[in-house]
Structure formats: C-alpha cells, structure tokens
Design a protein around this motif. Structure first.
Motif, PDB file in Angstrom:
ATOM      1  N   ALA A 124     -16.237  -4.386  -3.704  1.00  0.00           N
ATOM      2  CA  ALA A 124     -17.098  -5.572  -3.223  1.00  0.00           C
ATOM      3  C   ALA A 124     -17.799  -6.318  -4.393  1.00  0.00           C
ATOM      4  N   ALA A 125     -18.357  -5.446  -5.201  1.00  0.00           N
ATOM      5  CA  ALA A 125     -19.483  -5.847  -6.196  1.00  0.00           C
ATOM      6  C   ALA A 125     -18.464  -6.331  -7.499  1.00  0.00           C
ATOM      7  N   ALA A 126     -19.265  -7.068  -8.426  1.00  0.00           N
ATOM      8  CA  ALA A 126     -18.628  -7.753  -9.405  1.00  0.00           C
ATOM      9  C   ALA A 126     -18.680  -6.697 -10.658  1.00  0.00           C
ATOM     10  N   VAL A 127     -19.582  -5.527 -10.487  1.00  0.00           N
ATOM     11  CA  VAL A 127     -19.443  -4.521 -11.675  1.00  0.00           C
ATOM     12  C   VAL A 127     -18.869  -3.603 -11.249  1.00  0.00           C
ATOM     13  N   VAL A 128     -17.811  -3.029 -11.840  1.00  0.00           N
ATOM     14  CA  VAL A 128     -16.884  -1.811 -11.576  1.00  0.00           C
ATOM     15  C   VAL A 128     -17.183  -0.768 -12.681  1.00  0.00           C
ATOM     16  N   THR A 129     -17.536   0.585 -12.001  1.00  0.00           N
ATOM     17  CA  THR A 129     -17.896   1.632 -13.291  1.00  0.00           C
ATOM     18  C   THR A 129     -16.906   2.747 -12.828  1.00  0.00           C
ATOM     19  N   VAL A 130     -16.287   3.283 -13.893  1.00  0.00           N
ATOM     20  CA  VAL A 130     -15.250   4.381 -13.909  1.00  0.00           C
ATOM     21  C   VAL A 130     -15.917   5.453 -15.008  1.00  0.00           C
ATOM     22  N   GLY A 131     -16.489   6.486 -14.617  1.00  0.00           N
ATOM     23  CA  GLY A 131     -17.045   7.292 -15.596  1.00  0.00           C
ATOM     24  C   GLY A 131     -18.017   6.546 -16.464  1.00  0.00           C
ATOM     25  N   PRO A 132     -18.116   6.778 -17.956  1.00  0.00           N
ATOM     26  CA  PRO A 132     -18.999   6.189 -18.490  1.00  0.00           C
ATOM     27  C   PRO A 132     -18.676   4.644 -19.044  1.00  0.00           C
ATOM     28  N   VAL A 133     -17.519   4.067 -18.315  1.00  0.00           N
ATOM     29  CA  VAL A 133     -17.234   2.693 -18.699  1.00  0.00           C
ATOM     30  C   VAL A 133     -17.760   1.817 -17.424  1.00  0.00           C
ATOM     31  N   THR A 134     -18.395   0.672 -17.650  1.00  0.00           N
ATOM     32  CA  THR A 134     -18.817  -0.329 -16.838  1.00  0.00           C
ATOM     33  C   THR A 134     -18.124  -1.566 -17.084  1.00  0.00           C
ATOM     34  N   ILE A 135     -17.636  -2.173 -16.023  1.00  0.00           N
ATOM     35  CA  ILE A 135     -16.840  -3.364 -16.296  1.00  0.00           C
ATOM     36  C   ILE A 135     -17.439  -4.555 -15.634  1.00  0.00           C
ATOM     37  N   ASN A 136     -17.999  -5.658 -16.212  1.00  0.00           N
ATOM     38  CA  ASN A 136     -18.750  -6.841 -15.480  1.00  0.00           C
ATOM     39  C   ASN A 136     -17.561  -7.753 -15.345  1.00  0.00           C
ATOM     40  N   THR A 138     -17.345 -10.529 -13.647  1.00  0.00           N
ATOM     41  CA  THR A 138     -17.754 -11.885 -13.861  1.00  0.00           C
ATOM     42  C   THR A 138     -17.959 -12.454 -15.253  1.00  0.00           C
ATOM     43  N   ALA A 139     -18.596 -11.565 -15.838  1.00  0.00           N
ATOM     44  CA  ALA A 139     -19.052 -12.136 -17.431  1.00  0.00           C
ATOM     45  C   ALA A 139     -17.567 -11.612 -18.378  1.00  0.00           C
ATOM     46  N   ARG A 140     -16.930 -10.509 -17.530  1.00  0.00           N
ATOM     47  CA  ARG A 140     -15.569 -10.098 -18.663  1.00  0.00           C
ATOM     48  C   ARG A 140     -16.584  -9.289 -19.804  1.00  0.00           C
ATOM     49  N   GLN A 141     -17.517  -8.492 -19.259  1.00  0.00           N
ATOM     50  CA  GLN A 141     -18.007  -7.812 -20.490  1.00  0.00           C
ATOM     51  C   GLN A 141     -17.729  -6.317 -20.096  1.00  0.00           C
ATOM     52  N   VAL A 142     -17.805  -5.487 -21.132  1.00  0.00           N
ATOM     53  CA  VAL A 142     -17.711  -3.924 -20.904  1.00  0.00           C
ATOM     54  C   VAL A 142     -18.546  -3.295 -21.581  1.00  0.00           C
ATOM     55  N   THR A 143     -19.076  -2.063 -21.242  1.00  0.00           N
ATOM     56  CA  THR A 143     -20.137  -1.364 -21.634  1.00  0.00           C
ATOM     57  C   THR A 143     -19.333   0.188 -21.695  1.00  0.00           C
ATOM     58  N   LEU A 144     -19.753   0.941 -22.826  1.00  0.00           N
ATOM     59  CA  LEU A 144     -19.417   2.421 -22.913  1.00  0.00           C
ATOM     60  C   LEU A 144     -20.807   3.155 -22.978  1.00  0.00           C
ATOM     61  N   GLN A 145     -21.223   3.755 -22.179  1.00  0.00           N
ATOM     62  CA  GLN A 145     -22.535   4.584 -22.027  1.00  0.00           C
ATOM     63  C   GLN A 145     -23.638   3.647 -22.397  1.00  0.00           C
ATOM     64  N   VAL A 149     -18.807  -3.143 -25.644  1.00  0.00           N
ATOM     65  CA  VAL A 149     -17.507  -2.741 -26.282  1.00  0.00           C
ATOM     66  C   VAL A 149     -16.658  -4.194 -26.523  1.00  0.00           C
ATOM     67  N   ILE A 150     -16.086  -4.681 -27.584  1.00  0.00           N
ATOM     68  CA  ILE A 150     -15.388  -5.762 -27.766  1.00  0.00           C
ATOM     69  C   ILE A 150     -14.106  -5.486 -27.295  1.00  0.00           C
ATOM     70  N   LEU A 151     -13.422  -6.246 -26.729  1.00  0.00           N
ATOM     71  CA  LEU A 151     -11.891  -6.033 -26.396  1.00  0.00           C
ATOM     72  C   LEU A 151     -11.436  -7.304 -26.551  1.00  0.00           C
ATOM     73  N   GLN A 152     -10.154  -7.206 -26.888  1.00  0.00           N
ATOM     74  CA  GLN A 152      -9.104  -8.357 -27.016  1.00  0.00           C
ATOM     75  C   GLN A 152      -8.739  -8.866 -25.595  1.00  0.00           C
ATOM     76  N   ALA A 153      -8.261 -10.178 -25.518  1.00  0.00           N
ATOM     77  CA  ALA A 153      -8.010 -10.676 -24.063  1.00  0.00           C
ATOM     78  C   ALA A 153      -7.125  -9.525 -23.137  1.00  0.00           C
ATOM     79  N   MET A 154      -5.941  -9.201 -24.032  1.00  0.00           N
ATOM     80  CA  MET A 154      -5.119  -8.357 -23.115  1.00  0.00           C
ATOM     81  C   MET A 154      -5.761  -7.064 -22.912  1.00  0.00           C
ATOM     82  N   ARG A 200      -8.746   4.111 -28.376  1.00  0.00           N
ATOM     83  CA  ARG A 200      -9.604   4.453 -29.637  1.00  0.00           C
ATOM     84  C   ARG A 200     -11.000   3.735 -29.410  1.00  0.00           C
ATOM     85  N   LYS A 201     -11.122   2.620 -28.393  1.00  0.00           N
ATOM     86  CA  LYS A 201     -12.267   2.055 -28.405  1.00  0.00           C
ATOM     87  C   LYS A 201     -13.201   2.734 -27.271  1.00  0.00           C
ATOM     88  N   LEU A 202     -12.350   3.367 -26.210  1.00  0.00           N
ATOM     89  CA  LEU A 202     -13.062   3.960 -25.072  1.00  0.00           C
ATOM     90  C   LEU A 202     -12.883   5.529 -24.899  1.00  0.00           C
TER      91      LEU A 202
END
Length: 226
Positions: A124-136, A138-145, A149-154, A200-202
């Motif tokens: 339901a929420a825009a932010v999805v968390t799996v373990g240490p990784v959080t995915i926003n 709406t903003a298409r932003q990813v954090t690790l702990q 984290v900068i990701l390419q589009a694909m 490699r990134k996550l």
C-alpha cells in the motif's frame, strides 16, 4: 513494470507512454484500437492496463467485461472523457480498479498508476523495504542501510519488480516479460548482467544474503541471515 495503453488518440497515448517511461521507469506498449488492445491484454503479462472507453472496433467496457470474464486480474485504470456518474459506476461494477476523466493532470495519472501496481502486489505504501534495502517507488530512490545507492534505469526497474515480489521466486522469462516492451531489444544474458550489477551495489561478497539465484527456477529477493 510493464503497462499497456489502449487509446485511439495516438499523440495522447504517446505522451502518456513517454511520461511513464521517464517518471516511473515503466516498460510501455500502446494499442490504438479495441480489438488489438483486447488481444494484447489477453496475450501479454501486464502489470497495469490504461483503458479508454470510446475506441474503434471494440469499446473499452466490452474489453473490460471480457478480461474479467476470462479471469484476467491485471489492474485496469479507465481513462476517458465520459464523466457521467453512471459511466463511472458501470466501469467499477465491471471490474475496473480506478477511473480518471479527461482532461487530467499528468502527475495524478502517474501517481494513480504507481499506486495501482503497488496494491496489486500487496504494497500500500510508496516505500518498500527488503532487509537493509529501502526503495522509494515515488522518487525512484534506493538506499542501503540508509545510504543512497545510484542505479541505472534498468537496474532500478529490475530491483523494483523483485521487491514487489519479495519472497517469491521470479523466473528469468517472467522478468523479461515484465521489464521490456515490444520495441525493446534484449539479449539472452541481459538479466544475469543486471543481477550481477545489482549484487555489486547492494549484495556484495561470496555469500549473497539478499539476491539469491535459485538454480533452474530464477531469482529470489529476500534477506537471509547467517
């Protein structure tokens, strides 16, 4: 995520597709008439269908009625100039998941599309968390702990889809079907390449605790503690 737009106004359809590709990182297919859109909706695994009502060859309500009768559960957002209460009620009764009238704000359409896809996967929420990784989403932003984290589009598209289905084994064929549209070129090893890049990134190190390869079946996004 892969979206089908069934809309006979070519310029409008292309504008919506461009928006969803740019702002939401969706793969998007377009159909300009009802019969073709109906066929595409039945034969491809879409995450969302954006459906006009006044279409040549087969109208939108007939498409919706047929899809639900054949147990196609893909979320459907009706996008139409018909704003009478009885039209809205009929669309909802036939099984549409949302109803937006023209003219509309493009940002609202994008937000509704993202929300429908999230809810269809149980988020339901825009932010999805799996373990240490959080995915926003709406903003298409990813954090690790907590660190960005900068990701390419694909890479982002692949991670978001796996996150929506966290805990499920997702096959390579499933990923190819949901991450690419008809106009995309992809190669047999493209998924493996992006999985390696995401690791490699996550999920670095020899003992992967987040992105798992299930031999002969596919990939699993799930935190596994030692």
């Amino acid at each position: 995520m892969r979206v089908l737009i069934v809309e006979d106004e070519r310029q409008l359809a292309e504008n919506i597709a461009g928006l969803l590709r740019e702002q939401a990182s969706f793969a998007v297919d377009i159909s300009l008439d009802g019969e073709d859109g109906h066929h595409m909706a039945l034969t491809n695994p879409y995450d969302l269908i954006i459906l006009d009502l006044m279409l040549p060859k087969m109208d939108g309500l007939a498409i919706l009625r047929s899809l639900r009768a054949q147990r196609v559960q893909t979320p459907v957002l009706i996008l139409t100039a018909r704003d009478a209460t009885e039209d809205v009620v009929q669309g909802l009764d036939l099984g549409c998941d949302d109803y937006l009238t023209k003219p509309f704000e493009i940002a609202e359409l994008a937000a509704r599309c993202k929300a429908l896809i999230r809810r269809s996967h149980g988020h339901a929420a825009a932010v999805v968390t799996v373990g240490p990784v959080t995915i926003n989403t709406t903003a298409r932003q990813v954090t690790l702990q907590g660190q960005p984290v900068i990701l390419q589009a694909m890479e982002y598209r692949l991670l978001e889809y796996l996150a929506m289905r966290a805990g499920d084994i997702v096959s390579k064929a499933d990923l190819l079907e949901h991450l690419y549209d008809f106009d995309s070129e992809n190669f047999s090893n493209v998924i493996e390449v992006y999985i390696s890049s995401l690791r490699r990134k996550l999920d670095p190190g020899p003992a992967h605790k987040l992105i798992h390869t299930i031999r002969g079946q596919g990939y699993l996004l799930q935190e596994r503690r030692p």
